[in-house]
Design an enzyme around this catalytic site. Structure first.
Site, PDB file in Angstrom:
ATOM      1  CB  CYS A 125      -0.895   0.006   1.241  1.00 27.94           C
ATOM      2  SG  CYS A 125      -1.760  -1.562   1.491  1.00 27.94           S
ATOM      3  NE  ARG A 152      -6.525  -4.038   2.018  1.00 24.36           N
ATOM      4  CZ  ARG A 152      -7.463  -4.936   2.253  1.00 24.36           C
ATOM      5  NH1 ARG A 152      -8.746  -4.604   2.143  1.00 24.36           N
ATOM      6  NH2 ARG A 152      -7.150  -6.153   2.606  1.00 24.36           N
ATOM      7  CB  ILE A 175      -2.173  -8.735  -0.690  1.00 22.07           C
ATOM      8  CG1 ILE A 175      -1.550  -7.612  -1.536  1.00 22.07           C
ATOM      9  CG2 ILE A 175      -1.462 -10.060  -0.923  1.00 22.07           C
ATOM     10  CD1 ILE A 175      -1.440  -7.891  -2.996  1.00 22.07           C
ATOM     11  CG  ASN A 187       3.984   0.023   1.828  1.00 19.46           C
ATOM     12  OD1 ASN A 187       3.510  -0.861   1.125  1.00 19.46           O
ATOM     13  ND2 ASN A 187       5.107   0.657   1.513  1.00 19.46           N
ATOM     14  CD  GLU A 190       1.103  -8.472   1.912  1.00 16.63           C
ATOM     15  OE1 GLU A 190       0.556  -9.100   2.839  1.00 16.63           O
ATOM     16  OE2 GLU A 190       0.463  -7.867   1.027  1.00 16.63           O
ATOM     17  N   GLY A 205      14.069 -12.637  -7.467  1.00 14.63           N
ATOM     18  CA  GLY A 205      15.322 -13.161  -6.911  1.00 14.63           C
ATOM     19  C   GLY A 205      16.230 -12.106  -6.326  1.00 14.63           C
TER      20      GLY A 205
END
Length: 628
Positions: A2, A47, A50, A71, A73, A364
Site C-alpha cells: 500500500c 490499499r 492482498i 505498507n 506484508e 530473486g
C-alpha cells in the site's frame, strides 16, 4: 501492499490538501483508500488488497488505544494472531490488524522483534499521543519523512506526497544530489530534496511531546559479529530448506501470484521452490528487447526453459526504445527523481505488462549481495594484499594503456595503485559509478563517508570477505530494493523477495567463505543447487545480471532519451551555477577517457549522462523552486 501518508500537528482545515496529497499514492494502492484524523494527527492509506479483500481490511485501522496504517506484508501473522485471539477481538483476516493488536500486547519493541515480513508502518498511540514510524529489517519498503524545526512530522511512502502537501519542500539539496550520484542512493538518510530524509532499514522513529528519537532495532552487523565465535556454517541443506520455507511463506495470498523470471540462477531457484509448494497454474514473466541488435541482451530462452520444465505459463514482454522513452518521465515520477538504475524502466514495463495476470510477483533480488554473486568480491578481496610497485606507474601511462588492448593489466595496476592494502577505501569507493577524479572535476569534493551511518570499526572486526558482503547488504542493496519497489508498485504489483527472509539471511551470514566464492566461481552454493536442478550448461554460463542498452538509449534523439540530456545544458537547469558545466561537456565529448574504465570496465560518461538527465527531468516533473 500500500501507500501511507501522515502529518502530526494536524489542522482539520488542511483536510482537502491532505487528501489530495494522499491521492499521489494511488498507484501503490488502487483498490481502497481511507484516512483518520483528529486535532493531532492525519493518517491516510491507499490499499492494494492482498489478504482479506473485503471492507474489513480497509485502513487505517482503529482500536480503543491506537491507530495504524501499514505498507507491506507480515508473513507470520497467522501464528501471531493465534497468540492474540484469546485477548483481542479481530474484525478482519488481515495481517495489519495483527500488528495493531500486537502493539497493544507487546509494545513497539516487542512487536518489531516478533514480526517477520516487509513493511513500513505508522502506529499512533492515542493514549500517550506518540507517533511511531517503523521500517523493516532490510529496507524492502520505503518511507520518507520531514521533521520541521517546530517538531512537526510529515511522512509518506514516497516523497512526491510530501511535496504535494507542502509546496515549500520543492527544493533540491545540492549535498543530497552529490551524495546520491556518488554513492548510488545508498547513503542513508539523505535524499535529493532539502530536509527530506529516508528512514533507515531496521529502525523506527518515536515522536511525542518529549521530542523525536530514532531507534535502531535490527542490524545485520550485530548478527554477523555474534557468529564470530561460532564455527562457520557448512551444511548447505540449511540454506536449501530455508529458501524453501521463505518461498512457501510468500505464496500466502488471496490474489494471483506470479514470478519475475529472468532466466538467471536466483529467480530460477525461486521458481523451483514455488513449484514444490504450489500445485496450481501459475504465470511467469520475463523482459526482452524487440530490436534485433539488442536480442542478445535477453535471456528469455533460459527463462522459458525453466518455466516449461516446471509447468508454468510463461510470458515475454518485449520492449523498444520508444517504450522506454514513453515511460521515462513516468518512472522518474515514480522514483521521486532518484532513478538510480536504467533497468528500473523495464521492471516497470514488465510489471505493467503482468498486471492483468497477477497482483503479486516473487523475485530473486538480494541473492547476489548475500551469497557472493558479483565478481567484484574476489577483486576487492585480492586488493587487500596489495602490490606497492603499482604506485610507481604514472596515471598518464595507465590512461593510455586503458584505451589499448592492455586494458586488463592497466586495470589491475590502477586498482592496486589506488586501493591496494586500503580495506576501508576499497569498501567505500568500489561501488561508485563515477570515479572520484571525475566527480571532483564536476561537483567538487566527494560527499561524506558511507561510514557516517555504519561503524567501520565494528565491521572491521569481521573477515574481509564478510565486510565486503555486509557493506553491499547495507548500502548497494538498498538502492536495488528501491528499484524493485518503485518499478513494480508503479504498476500496482507487489514484489516479494524470498532471499531476504530474516532466518535465511541470518544463516547465510554464518556461511563458510569457501561455500560463497573461490578463484573460479561466485555464488557457489546457489549454483550448486541450480546445477542439480537445471544442469551445468544452464548454471555455469557467464553472469549477465540485468543488462540494458543504456548507451543507445541515451544517445538516441528519435525514439530515445537524448532529448532529455539536451535540457541539462539549458540555462534554467537548477545545477547550472553549482557544477562545472565545462567539465560536463568534456566528459561527454567523444573519445574522453575516465578511470571507471580501469575500475569497472565501462565508461563513466554514460553515468554522468544518466544522473544529470534524471536530475534535470526531476526538476521539471516536480516543479523545483531552488537548490540549497
Amino acid at each position: 501492499m500500500c501507500g501511507i501518508f501522515g502529518c502530526t500537528d494536524f489542522n482539520p482545515n488542511d483536510l482537502d490538501r491532505a487528501r489530495k496529497a494522499l491521492h499521489t499514492l494511488s498507484h501503490r494502492g488502487p483498490d481502497q483508500d481511507g484516512d483518520y484524523y483528529d486535532d493531532h494527527l492525519y493518517l491516510g492509506h491507499t490499499r492494494l488488497s492482498i489478504i482479506d479483500l473485503s471492507e474489513n481490511g480497509r485502513q487505517p485501522m482503529v482500536s480503543e488505544h491506537a491507530v495504524i496504517a501499514v505498507n507491506g506484508e507480515i508473513y507470520n501473522f497467522q501464528e501471531l494472531r493465534r497468540e492474540l485471539e484469546d485477548k483481542y477481538r479481530f474484525r478482519s483476516r488481515s495481517d495489519s490488524e495483527v500488528i495493531l493488536h500486537g502493539y497493544a500486547e507487546w509494545g513497539i519493541d516487542g512487536l518489531l522483534k516478533r514480526i517477520d515480513g516487509m513493511f513500513a508502518f505508522c502506529i499512533y498511540d492515542r493514549r500517550t499521543r506518540t507517533t511511531y514510524l517503523a521500517r523493516d529489517r532490510f529496507g524492502k519498503k520505503p518511507v520518507y519523512y520531514h521533521l520541521s524545526s517546530g517538531g512537526r512530522l510529515l511522512f509518506a511512502s514516497e516523497i512526491k506526497t510530501l511535496l504535494e502537501f507542502d509546496d515549500d519542500l520543492r527544493v533540491f539539496s545540492y549535498d543530497g544530489i552529490a551524495d546520491w550520484i556518488y554513492h548510488r542512493g545508498s547513503h542513508s538518510p539523505h535524499t535529493i530534496f532539502d530536509g527530506i530524509n529516508k528512514l533507515a532499514p531496521g529502525s523506527y522513529l518515536a515522536l511525542s511531546d518529549r521530542g523525536c528519537r530514532k531507534v535502531c532495532y535490527y542490524d545485520a552487523v550485530d548478527v554477523a559479529l555474534a557468529k564470530l565465535d561460532k564455527p562457520p556454517l557448512r551444511d548447505v541443506g540449511v540454506i536449501r530448506d530455508g529458501l524453501d520455507a521463505a518461498v512457501k511463506k510468500r505464496l500466502i495470498s488471496d490474489v494471483p501470484v506470479g514470478i519475475q523470471l529472468s532466466g538467471g540462477v536466483d529467480s530460477s531457484l525461486i521458481a523451483h521452490h514455488v513449484r514444490k509448494n504450489h500445485n496450481g497454474q501459475l504465470h511467469t514473466f520475463s523482459i526482452g528487447f524487440s530490436e534485433p541488435e539488442f536480442a542478445a541482451l535477453s535471456e528469455e530462452k533460459y527463462a522459458r526453459y525453466v518455466a516449461e520444465k516446471l509447468g508454468f505459463i510463461h510470458h515475454q514482454c518485449n520492449i523498444t526504445h520508444e517504450d522506454v522513452a514513453e515511460a521515462y518521465e513516468r518512472v522518474i515520477y515514480l522514483c521521486d527523481g532518484m532513478l538510480d538504475y536504467p533497468n528500473t524502466i523495464p521492471i516497470y514495463l514488465l510489471s505493467r505488462f503482468a498486471k492483468p495476470y497477477v497482483t503479486v510477483m516473487l523475485t530473486g533480488e538480494g541473492a547476489d549481495e548475500l551469497f557472493g554473486g558479483y565478481t567484484k568480491y574476489k577483486r576487492m578481496e585480492a586488493l587487500t594484499s596489495g602490490n606497492s610497485a603499482a604506485g610507481a606507474v604514472p596515471m598518464w601511462l595507465l590512461n593510455r594503456l586503458g584505451n589499448s588492448r592492455l586494458r586488463g593489466p592497466a586495470r589491475r595496476c590502477y586498482l592496486q595503485k589506488h586501493y591496494g592494502r586500503q580495506p576501508r577505501s576499497i569498501l567505500e569507493n568500489l561501488n561508485c559509478y563515477i570515479s572520484p577524479e571525475t566527480f571532483r572535476s564536476i561537483f567538487g569534493e566527494c560527499p561524506g563517508s558511507l561510514f557516517d551511518e555504519i561503524s567501520y570499526e565494528r565491521i572491521a572486526e569481521l573477515p574481509f570477505f564478510r565486510q565486503v558482503l555486509l557493506m553491499d547488504h547495507k548500502t548497494y542493496l538498498f538502492s536495488v530494493l528501491d528499484r524493485q519497489d518503485r518499478g513494480s508498485m508503479g504498476a500496482a504489483i507487489e514484489s516479494r523477495l524470498p532471499f531476504l527472509d530474516t532466518e535465511l539471511v541470518e544463516n547465510a551470514l554464518g556461511l563458510d567463505r569457501d561455500l560463497l566464492f573461490d578463484h573460479r566461481e561466485n555464488k557457489k552454493i546457489l549454483k550448486g543447487f541450480s546445477a542439480q536442478l537445471f544442469g551445468d550448461e544452464f548454471t555455469y554460463r557467464p553472469k549477465r545480471g540485468f543488462p540494458v542498452p543504456i548507451s543507445d538509449w541515451m544517445h538516441e534523439h528519435s525514439g530515445g532519451l537524448g532529448k532529455y540530456l539536451d535540457r541539462v545544458f539549458l540555462s534554467d537547469f537548477a545545477l547550472a551555477d553549482r557544477i562545472d558545466m565545462k567539465s560536463v561537456r568534456k566528459v561527454l565529448s567523444p573519445g574522453w577517457f575516465g578511470n571507471r574504465l580501469l575500475n569497472y570496465g565501462d565508461s563513466e560518461a554514460v553515468w554522468v549522462r544518466w544522473f544529470l538527465t534524471a536530475i534535470r527531468t526531476a526538476q521539471d516533473v516536480f516543479h523545483i523552486h531552488s537548490v540549497k
